[in-house]
Motif scaffolding. Structure first.
Motif, short mmCIF file in Angstrom:
data_model
loop_
_atom_site.label_atom_id
_atom_site.label_comp_id
_atom_site.label_asym_id
_atom_site.label_seq_id
_atom_site.Cartn_x
_atom_site.Cartn_y
_atom_site.Cartn_z
N LEU A 210 0.83 -1.21 0.00
CA LEU A 210 0.00 0.00 0.00
C LEU A 210 0.86 1.26 0.00
O LEU A 210 0.45 2.29 -0.55
CB LEU A 210 -0.91 -0.01 1.23
CG LEU A 210 -1.99 -1.10 1.27
CD1 LEU A 210 -2.69 -1.10 2.63
CD2 LEU A 210 -3.00 -0.89 0.15
N LEU A 211 2.04 1.18 0.59
CA LEU A 211 2.92 2.36 0.64
C LEU A 211 3.67 2.60 -0.66
O LEU A 211 4.24 3.67 -0.84
CB LEU A 211 3.94 2.19 1.78
CG LEU A 211 3.43 2.40 3.20
CD1 LEU A 211 4.43 1.89 4.22
CD2 LEU A 211 3.16 3.90 3.44
N ALA A 212 3.69 1.62 -1.55
CA ALA A 212 4.50 1.73 -2.76
C ALA A 212 4.11 2.93 -3.61
O ALA A 212 4.97 3.68 -4.09
CB ALA A 212 4.40 0.45 -3.58
N VAL A 213 2.82 3.14 -3.80
CA VAL A 213 2.37 4.24 -4.67
C VAL A 213 2.62 5.60 -4.02
O VAL A 213 3.19 6.50 -4.65
CB VAL A 213 0.88 4.06 -5.04
CG1 VAL A 213 0.36 5.30 -5.77
CG2 VAL A 213 0.72 2.83 -5.93
N PRO A 214 2.24 5.83 -2.74
CA PRO A 214 2.54 7.14 -2.14
C PRO A 214 4.04 7.46 -2.11
O PRO A 214 4.42 8.62 -2.28
CB PRO A 214 1.98 7.01 -0.71
CG PRO A 214 0.95 5.96 -0.80
CD PRO A 214 1.42 5.00 -1.83
N LEU A 215 4.89 6.45 -1.89
CA LEU A 215 6.32 6.70 -1.80
C LEU A 215 6.98 6.82 -3.17
O LEU A 215 7.98 7.52 -3.31
CB LEU A 215 7.01 5.58 -1.00
CG LEU A 215 6.64 5.46 0.47
CD1 LEU A 215 7.39 4.30 1.11
CD2 LEU A 215 6.94 6.75 1.23
N GLY A 216 6.46 6.11 -4.15
CA GLY A 216 7.14 6.06 -5.44
C GLY A 216 6.57 6.95 -6.52
O GLY A 216 7.25 7.21 -7.53
N ALA A 217 5.32 7.43 -6.36
CA ALA A 217 4.65 8.12 -7.46
C ALA A 217 4.91 9.61 -7.50
O ALA A 217 4.15 10.36 -8.10
CB ALA A 217 3.14 7.87 -7.39
#
Length: 370
Positions: free
Chosen positions: A294-301
């Protein structure tokens, strides 16, 4: 839409596989170096080293799967953000939340794999590694006895052989101090050590000799001769100190549940909480993949953040997860919270933070990733 999801999955899986390979190699190399005195001893072959590496592989995979997945997911999404592909998706009417199902689906699969490793494969592989290392240590002990040199690595015993050839000794002296009140001195024309089973024991075999025993308290002295004598020796700390796997918890799911039930039956609440904490920690560690997904998109986008931010954020998230896990473990052992809830604190807290960040990103729209 499916094409975009497959494209993002590819961008995540490539760095995930690379990170998994890299981190696993580091942990395996560290373990091999830590056990160098055992794995590179005189009684070890390449087959032994390969078998130990194979047995330890599931154990280390369980550690690196969540970290490698988070790194791969952040870098995969970050690659799309750096090339403005996330911005292009926003211009086409897709919110950043459109990206979330892909890392989440992969994360669920990785979490399932991690649970299988943690609860089923790892206990069996660690037990196999322990037995193999026990055999290696025993062979090393057999080969470590040198002619004309006193060998005192077996607790309570000192061995001396005038000649050593092919694992057999000539003109042997054995000092047995396992019972301080009745020390024993054995002299034999020939002898040697033989492994016994898969535990800590070895058999000392002596031919054509005599035994001198002194009873200190009774002021007695006994002399006996023998044609052949067999004595089973417990290697004890000589084996456990060299075999690091013997000190690693290897109970399977049924074993941990049995420990919990046994402690509760005895009324030992502290032991029951410790065993229950160990059980739920094995469940909680693989489930860390879910909040990481779930954290991948907020951290990577965010294109402005760059890949360096993604790597740094991965490190911080892993540290935060570890601290929350340790805090939950302490609370479970002290009875502050039930073990199932206390050990799931990292998953719950990080998932809530991730969902909040996703909601904020969706509200800001494409401006969040410009």
């Amino acid at each position: 839409m499916r094409l975009l999801h497959r494209y993002l999955a590819k961008e995540i899986l490539l760095p995930f596989a690379a990170g998994l390979l890299f981190l696993t190699q580091i942990l395996l190399a560290t373990q091999l170096l830590a056990q160098a005195d055992v794995l590179f001893g005189s009684g070890v072959s390449l087959v032994d080293v390969g078998a130990v590496v194979l047995y330890l592989l599931p154990y280390f995979l369980g550690y690196v799967l969540p970290i490698a997945f988070l790194l791969g997911a952040v870098l995969g999404v970050g690659r799309l953000a750096e090339d403005r592909e996330v911005v292009a998706l926003g211009a086409a009417g897709f919110s950043p939340a459109f990206l979330v199902p892909v890392p989440l689906a992969i994360g669920v699969a990785v979490a399932g794999l991690g649970l299988w490793l943690s609860l089923d494969v790892v206990p069996r592989s660690l037990d196999a590694a322990r037995l193999r290392l026990n055999e290696i240590v025993k062979r090393n002990v057999m080969n470590d006895v040198r002619p004309g040199t006193f060998y005192d690595q077996i607790p309570g015993y000192t061995l001396y052989a005038e000649r050593v050839h092919g694992g057999r000794w000539g003109n042997v002296l054995i000092s047995d101090r396992s019972d301080p009140a009745a020390p024993v001195l054995a002299l034999a024309r020939a002898g040697g050590l033989e492994p016994v089973g898969a535990g800590e024991e070895m058999r000392l075999v002596l031919d054509d000799g005599e035994v001198h025993r002194e009873q200190v308290d009774a002021d007695e002295y006994v002399l006996a001769t023998f044609r052949r004598a067999d004595v089973v020796l417990g290697l004890g700390t000589a084996l456990s100190d060299r075999n690091a796997v013997s000190r690693t918890g290897r109970d399977d799911l049924a074993g941990l549940q049995a420990r919990v039930a046994e402690a509760r039956a005895k009324g030992d609440a502290a032991a029951a909480r410790r065993a229950e904490g160990s059980l739920h920690r094995r469940i909680a560690s693989p489930l860390a993949v879910i909040p990481f997904a779930l954290l991948a998109v907020p951290l990577g986008a965010s294109r402005r953040a760059g890949r360096a931010f993604g790597v740094g954020a991965t490190f911080l998230v892993v540290v935060a997860h570890y601290l929350l896990l340790r805090s939950g473990e302490v609370m479970a052992q002290r009875g502050v919270l039930p073990a199932p809830l206390a050990l799931q604190l990292p998953t719950l807290v990080l998932s809530a933070i991730a969902l909040a960040l996703i909601a904020l990103q969706v509200r800001r729209g494409t401006g969040a990733v410009r």
